[in-house]
Design a protein around this motif. Structure first.
Motif, mmCIF file in Angstrom:
data_model
loop_
_atom_site.group_PDB
_atom_site.id
_atom_site.type_symbol
_atom_site.label_atom_id
_atom_site.label_comp_id
_atom_site.label_asym_id
_atom_site.label_seq_id
_atom_site.Cartn_x
_atom_site.Cartn_y
_atom_site.Cartn_z
ATOM 1 N N GLY A 258 0.290 -1.437 -0.283
ATOM 2 C CA GLY A 258 0.156 0.175 -0.306
ATOM 3 C C GLY A 258 1.019 1.526 -0.204
ATOM 4 N N VAL A 259 1.970 1.220 1.002
ATOM 5 C CA VAL A 259 2.699 2.284 0.825
ATOM 6 C C VAL A 259 3.428 2.656 -0.621
ATOM 7 C CG1 VAL A 259 5.538 3.186 2.033
ATOM 8 C CG2 VAL A 259 3.121 2.253 3.037
ATOM 9 N N PHE A 260 3.523 1.530 -1.418
ATOM 10 C CA PHE A 260 4.562 2.120 -2.777
ATOM 11 C C PHE A 260 3.519 2.247 -3.440
ATOM 12 C CE2 PHE A 260 5.356 -0.176 -6.875
ATOM 13 C CZ PHE A 260 6.134 0.344 -7.357
ATOM 14 N N LEU A 261 2.506 1.668 -3.929
ATOM 15 C CA LEU A 261 0.950 1.901 -4.925
ATOM 16 C C LEU A 261 1.142 3.703 -4.153
ATOM 17 C CD1 LEU A 261 -1.269 -1.318 -4.438
ATOM 18 C CD2 LEU A 261 0.409 -0.044 -6.181
ATOM 19 N N VAL A 262 0.336 3.942 -3.171
ATOM 20 C CA VAL A 262 0.095 4.952 -2.514
ATOM 21 C C VAL A 262 1.269 6.306 -3.054
ATOM 22 C CG1 VAL A 262 -0.125 7.194 -0.860
ATOM 23 C CG2 VAL A 262 -1.253 4.475 -0.621
ATOM 24 N N GLY A 263 2.750 5.808 -2.815
ATOM 25 C CA GLY A 263 3.396 6.762 -3.114
ATOM 26 C C GLY A 263 3.713 6.687 -5.197
ATOM 27 N N LEU A 264 3.423 5.309 -5.901
ATOM 28 C CA LEU A 264 3.734 5.708 -7.156
ATOM 29 C C LEU A 264 2.120 6.349 -7.866
ATOM 30 C CD1 LEU A 264 4.849 4.550 -9.619
ATOM 31 C CD2 LEU A 264 3.772 2.204 -9.351
#
Length: 134
Positions: free
Chosen positions: A122-128
């Motif tokens: 989720g952290v990665f997807l939010v940042g992406l």
């Protein structure tokens, strides 16, 4: 950009851990897992801790520099991942290192690690999403 690389590194690491490393623990005998696990935790800590500290530091700084709902969401997901790591996963690793309920602890790691897998993904997807939006 470094913040996205760290997020991506943790995503790759957590998925590898979830799909390969923790399930492999269930194939060890108690004695072999006890021996291997002590080496594993030392080495993996050298890899994981700088990434985790870097991630929380950079996300904290980014949130301080400019508040947004997406940045807050990413930060909350990181805090939840840390809580799961240190309140749930580390005690299970400590059980294995102490040679206590090794097989149960290994099976529990496979189950509870899904939370961290979802959180760091989720952290990665939010940042992406934030990166692509700008």
């Amino acid at each position: 950009m470094i913040i996205r690389l760290i997020d991506f590194g943790l995503v790759i690491l957590i998925w590898m851990t979830q799909l390969v490393v923790y399930p492999s623990f269930t194939y060890f005998s108690s004695e072999n897992l006890f021996t291997w696990h002590q080496k594993y935790t030392t080495v993996i800590s050298i890899i994981v801790m700088p990434l985790m500290i870097g991630q929380v530091a950079l996300h904290s700084y980014q949130l301080y520099q400019g508040f947004s709902g997406l940045r807050l969401l990413a930060f909350v997901l990181i805090i939840l991942a840390w809580a799961n790591t240190f309140l749930v996963a580390v005690p299970l690793h400590n059980k294995i290192n102490a040679n206590v309920d090794i097989i149960d602890a290994a099976n529990s790691l496979v189950k509870i690690n899904w939370y961290r897998t979802v959180l760091w993904s989720g952290v990665f997807l939010v940042g992406l999403y934030e990166h692509l939006r700008n």
